[in-house]
Design an enzyme around this catalytic site. Sequence first.
Site, mmCIF file in Angstrom:
data_model
loop_
_atom_site.group_PDB
_atom_site.id
_atom_site.type_symbol
_atom_site.label_atom_id
_atom_site.label_comp_id
_atom_site.label_asym_id
_atom_site.label_seq_id
_atom_site.Cartn_x
_atom_site.Cartn_y
_atom_site.Cartn_z
ATOM 1 N N GLY A 1 0.838 -1.200 0.000
ATOM 2 C CA GLY A 1 0.000 0.000 0.000
ATOM 3 C C GLY A 1 0.865 1.238 0.000
ATOM 4 N N HIS B 1 -21.061 9.592 6.455
ATOM 5 C CA HIS B 1 -20.896 11.035 6.346
ATOM 6 C C HIS B 1 -22.222 11.678 5.944
ATOM 7 C CE1 HIS B 1 -19.304 14.902 5.218
ATOM 8 N NE2 HIS B 1 -18.107 14.550 5.652
ATOM 9 N N HIS C 1 -18.375 6.351 4.445
ATOM 10 C CA HIS C 1 -17.261 7.230 4.144
ATOM 11 C C HIS C 1 -15.919 6.697 4.652
ATOM 12 C CE1 HIS C 1 -15.163 10.932 3.467
ATOM 13 N NE2 HIS C 1 -14.909 11.104 4.731
ATOM 14 N N GLU D 1 -5.641 3.836 7.601
ATOM 15 C CA GLU D 1 -7.034 3.408 7.781
ATOM 16 C C GLU D 1 -7.141 1.895 7.966
ATOM 17 O OE1 GLU D 1 -9.759 5.256 4.978
ATOM 18 O OE2 GLU D 1 -11.445 4.052 5.688
ATOM 19 N N ARG E 1 -14.729 8.984 13.886
ATOM 20 C CA ARG E 1 -13.537 9.780 13.599
ATOM 21 C C ARG E 1 -13.916 11.240 13.397
ATOM 22 N NH1 ARG E 1 -11.358 11.840 9.090
ATOM 23 N NH2 ARG E 1 -12.533 10.614 7.575
ATOM 24 N N ARG F 1 -20.802 14.272 12.802
ATOM 25 C CA ARG F 1 -21.261 13.519 11.633
ATOM 26 C C ARG F 1 -22.293 12.448 11.957
ATOM 27 N NH1 ARG F 1 -15.393 12.733 8.556
ATOM 28 N NH2 ARG F 1 -15.231 14.919 7.984
ATOM 29 N N SER G 1 -18.070 18.429 0.903
ATOM 30 C CA SER G 1 -17.303 18.671 2.127
ATOM 31 C C SER G 1 -18.171 19.121 3.292
ATOM 32 C CB SER G 1 -16.243 19.727 1.867
ATOM 33 O OG SER G 1 -15.686 20.134 3.092
ATOM 34 N N GLY H 1 -0.585 4.572 -0.240
ATOM 35 C CA GLY H 1 -1.366 5.779 0.016
ATOM 36 C C GLY H 1 -0.582 6.634 1.005
HETATM 37 C C1 LIG Z 1 -14.059 11.575 -0.335
HETATM 38 C C2 LIG Z 1 -13.201 11.480 0.885
HETATM 39 C C3 LIG Z 1 -12.746 12.625 1.511
HETATM 40 C C4 LIG Z 1 -11.936 12.552 2.643
HETATM 41 N N1 LIG Z 1 -11.522 13.715 3.220
HETATM 42 C C5 LIG Z 1 -10.721 13.661 4.322
HETATM 43 C C6 LIG Z 1 -10.248 14.854 4.923
HETATM 44 O O1 LIG Z 1 -10.550 15.974 4.478
HETATM 45 N N2 LIG Z 1 -9.439 14.757 5.996
HETATM 46 C C7 LIG Z 1 -9.082 13.550 6.510
HETATM 47 O O2 LIG Z 1 -8.338 13.525 7.485
HETATM 48 N N3 LIG Z 1 -9.518 12.391 5.960
HETATM 49 C C8 LIG Z 1 -10.330 12.415 4.879
HETATM 50 N N4 LIG Z 1 -10.764 11.238 4.314
HETATM 51 C C9 LIG Z 1 -10.250 9.944 4.811
HETATM 52 C C10 LIG Z 1 -8.833 9.676 4.299
HETATM 53 O O3 LIG Z 1 -8.712 10.150 2.974
HETATM 54 C C11 LIG Z 1 -8.426 8.209 4.303
HETATM 55 O O4 LIG Z 1 -8.797 7.625 5.499
HETATM 56 C C12 LIG Z 1 -6.920 8.045 4.131
HETATM 57 O O5 LIG Z 1 -6.471 8.760 3.023
HETATM 58 C C13 LIG Z 1 -6.506 6.597 4.021
HETATM 59 O O6 LIG Z 1 -5.117 6.526 3.728
HETATM 60 P P1 LIG Z 1 -4.344 5.150 3.727
HETATM 61 O O7 LIG Z 1 -2.945 5.461 3.358
HETATM 62 O O8 LIG Z 1 -4.578 4.439 4.993
HETATM 63 O O9 LIG Z 1 -5.039 4.260 2.606
HETATM 64 P P2 LIG Z 1 -5.297 4.501 0.991
HETATM 65 O O10 LIG Z 1 -5.019 5.881 0.561
HETATM 66 O O11 LIG Z 1 -6.629 3.926 0.762
HETATM 67 O O12 LIG Z 1 -4.198 3.604 0.324
HETATM 68 C C14 LIG Z 1 -4.295 2.227 0.240
HETATM 69 C C15 LIG Z 1 -3.124 1.716 -0.563
HETATM 70 O O13 LIG Z 1 -3.065 0.315 -0.455
HETATM 71 C C16 LIG Z 1 -2.955 -0.283 -1.732
HETATM 72 N N5 LIG Z 1 -3.553 -1.606 -1.616
HETATM 73 C C17 LIG Z 1 -4.732 -1.957 -1.029
HETATM 74 N N6 LIG Z 1 -4.890 -3.284 -1.067
HETATM 75 C C18 LIG Z 1 -3.803 -3.790 -1.677
HETATM 76 C C19 LIG Z 1 -3.387 -5.111 -2.008
HETATM 77 N N7 LIG Z 1 -4.123 -6.173 -1.699
HETATM 78 N N8 LIG Z 1 -2.216 -5.264 -2.659
HETATM 79 C C20 LIG Z 1 -1.447 -4.176 -2.977
HETATM 80 N N9 LIG Z 1 -1.784 -2.922 -2.677
HETATM 81 C C21 LIG Z 1 -2.948 -2.742 -2.033
HETATM 82 C C22 LIG Z 1 -3.614 0.685 -2.667
HETATM 83 O O14 LIG Z 1 -3.127 0.504 -3.973
HETATM 84 C C23 LIG Z 1 -3.170 2.011 -2.065
HETATM 85 O O15 LIG Z 1 -1.870 2.329 -2.498
HETATM 86 C C24 LIG Z 1 -11.585 11.294 3.185
HETATM 87 C C25 LIG Z 1 -12.049 10.148 2.571
HETATM 88 C C26 LIG Z 1 -12.882 10.225 1.454
HETATM 89 C C27 LIG Z 1 -13.432 8.973 0.892
#
Ligand SMILES: Cc1cc2nc3c(=O)[nH]c(=O)nc-3n(C[C@H](O)[C@H](O)[C@H](O)COP(=O)(O)OP(=O)(O)OC[C@H]3O[C@@H](n4cnc5c(N)ncnc54)[C@H](O)[C@@H]3O)c2cc1C
Lengths: 248, 667
Positions: free
Chosen positions: B43, B269, B432, B456, B466, B340, B287, B45
Amino acid sequence: MKLTLKIWRQKGADKKGQLESYNVEASEHMSFLEMMDVLNEELISKKEEPVAFEHDCREGICGTCNLVINGRPHGPQQGTTTCQLHMRHFKDGDTITVEPWRAKAFPVIKDLVVDRSSFDRIIQAGGYVSVNTGQAPDGNAIPIEKDTALSAFDAAACIGCGACVAACPNGSAMLFTSAKVAHLGKLPQGQVEHAARSKSMVDQMDTEGFGNCSNTGACEVECPKEISINNIAMLNRSYLSSIFGSNK
Amino acid sequence: MAGIELKSNVPAGELKQKWSDFKGTMNLVAPNNKRRIEVIVVGTGLAGASAAATLGELGYQVKAFTFHDSPRRAHSIAAQGGINAAKNYQNDGDSTYRLFYDTIKGGDYRSREANVYRLAEVSADIIDQCVAQGVPFAREYGGLLANRSFGGVQVSRTFYARGQTGQQLLIGAYQALSRQISTGQVSMYNRHEMLDLVKIDGKARGIITRNLLTGKLEKHAAHCVVLATGGYGNVFYLSTNAMGSNVSAAWRSVKRGALMANPCFTQIHPTCIPVSGDYQSKLTLMSESLRNDGRVWVPISQEDAAAIREGRKKGNDIAEDDRDYYLERRYPAFGNLVPRDVASRAAKVACDGGNGVAPTGLAVFLDFASAIERYGKAAAHSKNMTNPSAAEITAMGKEVVEGKYGNLFEMYEKITGENPYENPMKIYPAVHYTMGGLWVDYNLQTNVPGLFALGEANFSDHGANRLGASALMQGLADGYFVIPYTIGQFLSHEIRTPNISTDAPEFAEVEKNVQDRLDQLIAIKGNQSVESFHRRLGKIMWEYCGMSRNADGLKKGRQMIRELREEFYKDVFIPGEVAEFNPELEKATKVADFLELGEVMMCDALDRNESCGGHFREEYKSEEGEAQRNDKDYTYVSAWEWNETEPILHKEELEFKNVELKTRSYK
Ligand SMILES: Cc1cc2nc3c(=O)[nH]c(=O)nc-3n(C[C@H](O)[C@H](O)[C@H](O)COP(=O)(O)OP(=O)(O)OC[C@H]3O[C@@H](n4cnc5c(N)ncnc54)[C@H](O)[C@@H]3O)c2cc1C
Ligand code: SF4
Ligand code: FES
C-alpha cells in the site's frame, strides 16, 4: 437514450486492435463511466469479454480514467475528466467513438488501458525536494506570499492523467513535466534544486520517448485541470540556465 | 486460537512522557544492520508512501507494493477538507492535550489513550515535514500558514490546500517515495496485488502477489511486512471510497491469524450527493465545511414532500413556516454543526418518516438561501449601499458563497445537473470511512509478530467515530513518525536473521493456496456478474448494518450474507483466464473477501449492546432517541478471529486514566 458506441478493442500490447460497434441504452443522469459499466454488465451477461478501461476515484482527482471520446482526450467538456463527464451532454441516437490515449510512450496494455509508468520515472528523475523525514524546520519558519503559494498550487493541481500527451501531435510530455517543475520551482523550498531538476526531468522525458514541444497549445486545451502552458516557458528558462550554468 | 492475549504494549509512565521516554530507551537497529534488513510495505497511500519513503531514508531495503498503476493514484488523493495538527498557530488555546481530548471524546471513548496522545504529539511535525516537501498549504496574506475549524471542535487547527488537501499531501509523500526509488532504497512494484501473507515459524515473512498485467503469481520475502492498505467502506458497495478500495490484504492476514478490531465501527458522512439510480457506482462527498453556512431541512408535511419527489413542487416553493429545520430544532446548541454521526441519523429519521425530497425518498435539503441573504446584506453594508434591492443583495450574496464553496457547487452541478445557487442542494448520508481495522498494539504491530498495520487499515486511533481531518493526520503520523521507530522493536531482534528466501516451503504452500483459490473462482462459470453480487451485499449491509441497527436485523442480515456467499461460489461468472490481465477476476477476489468481512461486521454489531459513535443500536437509546453508551460492559476493543461457522471474539479492555467518560451531548 439509445447510443451506438464504437470502441477500440485490442487484446494485448503486441496484438492488432480495431473499433467495434455496440448498442447501449443509457440514462442522461449516468456518468460516462457508468454508461460503460452498463455496457460491460450486458457483455458479461452474454458471456462476452467486457471492455477493459481504467478508473478509480470517479471524482476527477486520481488521474486514472483516460478515454479519448469522439477524438478528444476526456471528451467534449472543458476542464472535466472522463469520470466527471455525464451523459446529459450527449443526445439520444448519438454515435460515440471511444479510444485509448495514443502516444509512443504510453503503450496499450489492453483495449482502453495504457501504460503510463513513464510519468513515474520522470518524477523519479528529480520531481521532489530532497528532505528526509525529521529534517524540516517549523512550518512557519519561511513565510510564503499568498499569491506565490496559490500559483504553485495551480501547477501542483496536475493529476498525472496524460491527456496533455494524448492531445499533443508530437506526444510530448512538456505540460506534465513543466507543471511539476513550476510547482516546486515557485516555492522557496524547491529553489535549491530547481535548475538541476529541470534538466534531469527533461532528459528523462526524452529517454522515455516523448516527443518535442512545438507550441501547438493542444495540451492546455485538453487538460482537465487547466494547467497553464506558461509553465512550459518557465521550464524552458530553467532548462537553459541549467545548461549555461546560471541558477536564475 | 483460544485464549489469545491482547497485549497493548503501552509503555509505563505518565501519558505525556510515554512516547518521548519510549523513543529514548527503545531498541535501535544500527545503520550497518539496517542495510541488510528487508521490509515489505503493502500500500502506497498516505500511510504506506510515507512509511516506505522514511524507512528507505533510514537505510532499510524496502519493497513497496500497490495494485494501482502508480502510487500517486491511491484513495488518499481524494481527501478534500484538511489535516489537523496541534500547532496552536492561531493562539486560540489549542494544545497537544486538547487535540488528544477532542479525539478521545469524538471517538466516544472507544480508543486507546496512549496511542491517541502520541498521535496528537507528532501532529505538528507532520505539517513541518509537508511544508518542507513543497506541499502548497493555504496561506494568510502575511505569508504564514492558514487554518480553519472543522467538525465542530472549538479551535482552528485544520491545515488545508484548497479542497484538495489529500491530493497535495499524497503528492508530497509520493515525491519522497520517488526519491527513494531513484536511489534504489525502495523497489517499487506497481500493479501488484497482495493476495496472501506468508508466515514462517509464526512470524510474517512475506507475501504472495499477483502481477496484474500478466496474471502471474509471485513470491516476495522480507524480515517483516507492513500493511497500509486502506479502509473497507466498499463492503457497502456504494460509498465515497475509490472504486478499488478493498479489505483483501487485511482480510487475508486475518485468515492467517491476525485479528480484525471493531469491524462494525463505520463512519457515515452526512453530506453526500444522494443516490440517483440503480446504475450508480459510487457516491460523492460534499465537504463538511458546507454545514458552516448551509441549513438542513425537510418539508413539515408529507404532502409537500411527495409533491417535491414527484417534481410538482421545488424546494423554493415551500414557505418558511412549512419547513422543518430539524437539526436546529433538535440540537439548538450545535444546530447544523452537530457531529457527523448525529447529523446522519437525523437525516435518516426525517426520511424514514416520509419527508424525504428525492424521487427515491432518500434526501434532505441543504439550503444556502439564508447565507446568501446574510452575506449579501453584509456586502451591501460594507459598500455603503443604502436601500439595496433584494436582487442586488442576492447577487452579492451569491458572489460571497461562490468565493467560499465555488468548486463544490460546480462539482454538485456537474453531477446532478442542478444549480445549487438557485435551488437548495439535496444531500444524504453515505458510507465514508471505517474506524475498524486490523488490531494493533502501541507499536502498530498486529498479534502476528512482524506484521504491522498503518493508516485506515488499522483500528487504532478513532474509536467509534472519527473527527474530520484526522484520518490524514493519522496516516502520516503512522508512516512518517511512528513506524520508523516502532518497527525497530521487532527488527532489533532480527539482525542475525539472514535474508528470508522464497525457496522456503511455506512460500510454495501459500502460493499453491492462492492458485487453487483463483482457479476455483474462475472455474465456477455461473450466470451472475461479480458486480451484481457486490451490489446485493451492499444492500444487505446498508439495510441491516448501516446507520441504525437492531438485534433481529443483524441476525437476519448475517444469515442473508451467508446465503449470498454460498450463491456466489455456485453462480458467479468471471470471464477470461487467471494468467492474464483480468479486471473481473480482481474484483471477484475482493468481493469474496467482503462476503466474509460483512458477516463479521454483523457479529460485531450484534455483540455490542450499546450505541456509541457510528454504531447506533435502536434498542439502546434515550427517550429522545439519542445514543446510549454502556461503559460498564462495553469499554473494550472487540478483536475478531475468523471462523467459518462462528467468528471468535477476543477483547482488549480499555483503561481511561486521564479523561473522565462523559455522555456526548449536543443539545
Ligand atoms: C471523499 C473522501 C474525503 C476525505 N476527506 C478527508 C479529509 O478531508 N481529511 C481527513 O483527514 N480524511 C479524509 N478522508 C479519509 C482519508 O482520505 C483516508 O482515510 C486516508 O487517506 C486513508 O489513507 P491510507 O494510506 O490508509 O489508505 P489509501 O489511501 O486507501 O491507500 C491504500 C493503498 O493500499 C494499496 N492496496 C490496497 N490493497 C492492496 C493489495 N491487496 N495489494 C497491494 N496494494 C494494495 C492501494 O493501492 C493504495 O496504495 C476522506 C475520505 C474520502 C473517501
Ligand atoms: S498537465 Fe493536465 S493533462 Fe497533463 S497530466 Fe497533468 S492534469 Fe493531465
Ligand atoms: S477516475 Fe479518478 S480522475 Fe477519473
